[in-house]
Design a protein around this motif. Structure first.
Motif, PDB file in Angstrom:
ATOM      1  N   THR A 111       2.026  -4.275 -20.019  1.00 53.31           N
ATOM      2  CA  THR A 111       2.254  -2.832 -19.850  1.00 53.31           C
ATOM      3  C   THR A 111       1.276  -1.990 -20.658  1.00 53.31           C
ATOM      4  N   ASN A 112       0.606  -2.606 -21.614  1.00 46.11           N
ATOM      5  CA  ASN A 112      -0.351  -1.863 -22.443  1.00 46.11           C
ATOM      6  C   ASN A 112      -1.799  -2.229 -22.163  1.00 46.11           C
ATOM      7  N   ASP A 113      -2.031  -3.055 -21.169  1.00 45.89           N
ATOM      8  CA  ASP A 113      -3.392  -3.471 -20.836  1.00 45.89           C
ATOM      9  C   ASP A 113      -4.097  -2.367 -20.053  1.00 45.89           C
ATOM     10  N   THR A 117      -4.025  -1.011 -15.209  1.00 44.36           N
ATOM     11  CA  THR A 117      -3.107   0.114 -15.389  1.00 44.36           C
ATOM     12  C   THR A 117      -2.131   0.292 -14.232  1.00 44.36           C
ATOM     13  N   PHE A 118      -2.497  -0.167 -13.010  1.00 42.51           N
ATOM     14  CA  PHE A 118      -1.565  -0.013 -11.892  1.00 42.51           C
ATOM     15  C   PHE A 118      -0.264  -0.775 -12.134  1.00 42.51           C
ATOM     16  N   VAL A 122       4.673  -0.963 -12.117  1.00 40.30           N
ATOM     17  CA  VAL A 122       5.390  -2.155 -11.649  1.00 40.30           C
ATOM     18  C   VAL A 122       6.287  -2.708 -12.755  1.00 40.30           C
ATOM     19  N   PHE A 123       5.804  -2.653 -13.983  1.00 37.55           N
ATOM     20  CA  PHE A 123       6.553  -3.176 -15.126  1.00 37.55           C
ATOM     21  C   PHE A 123       7.254  -2.074 -15.918  1.00 37.55           C
ATOM     22  N   ALA A 185       9.350  -3.767  -9.837  1.00 41.41           N
ATOM     23  CA  ALA A 185       8.666  -5.032  -9.527  1.00 41.41           C
ATOM     24  C   ALA A 185       9.102  -5.581  -8.169  1.00 41.41           C
ATOM     25  N   LEU A 186      10.380  -5.495  -7.871  1.00 42.52           N
ATOM     26  CA  LEU A 186      10.891  -5.958  -6.575  1.00 42.52           C
ATOM     27  C   LEU A 186      10.285  -5.138  -5.440  1.00 42.52           C
TER      28      LEU A 186
END
Length: 193
Positions: A111-113, A117-118, A122-123, A185-186
């Protein structure tokens, strides 16, 4: 290389354990979600809580698979695959088999990468994250999936996996698209082309 059936079997075991473990947990909070949202109130309260639990579980399954895919593709540092487990065992001598901690670190990492960023959406944390991936659940995932290489998995394979776990008749019966809130995420996995 991966075998779709091996992935499905591991996720089915995870789902079964998750549902049994959390069936009666956080019921008060979930009932509050229901009342505060004023969504799907035509559904019996008990069934509403079961639907919430099922949707939450499937969302976690999607997060886990996506984490593993991005690890194996080298987009994030390995934590839950065999390479990551080996590093973990060298770094932390006295916390053996605490794969739940690795899961938590993997979520923070992805989530911090800034390069992917997309995936933040999702997370993104949602109400469905009310449950935790504890030691038992993380162990199921690590023991079932850590030696499976997912770097070459296709979107079609991901759709097959989640259509097996969440078949069309169940999707129509439960109406998860319209149930409560989106499960990031689903929804992402089910929308893959």
């Amino acid at each position: 290389m991966y075998e779709i059936q091996d992935i499905i079997e591991t996720l089915e075991k995870f789902i079964k354990t998750f549902i049994i473990k959390y069936e009666y947990e956080n019921i008060g909070i979930i009932k509050k979600f229901r009342i505060d949202s004023r969504k799907n109130l035509e559904i019996d309260e008990r069934k509403w809580c079961r639907l919430f639990l099922r949707k939450s579980c499937l969302n976690y399954c999607c997060k886990i698979i996506l984490l593993r895919v991005f690890e194996d593709k080298g987009k994030i540092k390995s934590k839950l695959n065999s390479e990551g487990i080996a590093v973990w065992n060298k770094l932390v001598k006295n916390i053996k088999d605490r794969y739940d901690k690795l899961y938590d670190i993997a979520i923070i990492d992805i989530t911090n990468d800034e390069d992917i960023t997309f995936l933040k959406s999702v997370f993104a944390e949602s109400d469905y994250d009310i449950y935790e991936i504890d030691k038992e659940l993380a162990s199921i995932i690590v023991h079932g999936l850590s030696n499976i290489d997912l770097k070459d998995i296709t979107n079609e394979d991901l759709k097959i996996i989640f259509r097996t776990l969440y078949p069309l008749d169940e999707r129509e019966e439960y109406g998860f698209n319209d149930f409560y809130k989106k499960a990031p995420a689903l929804d992402y996995i089910l929308s893959l082309e």
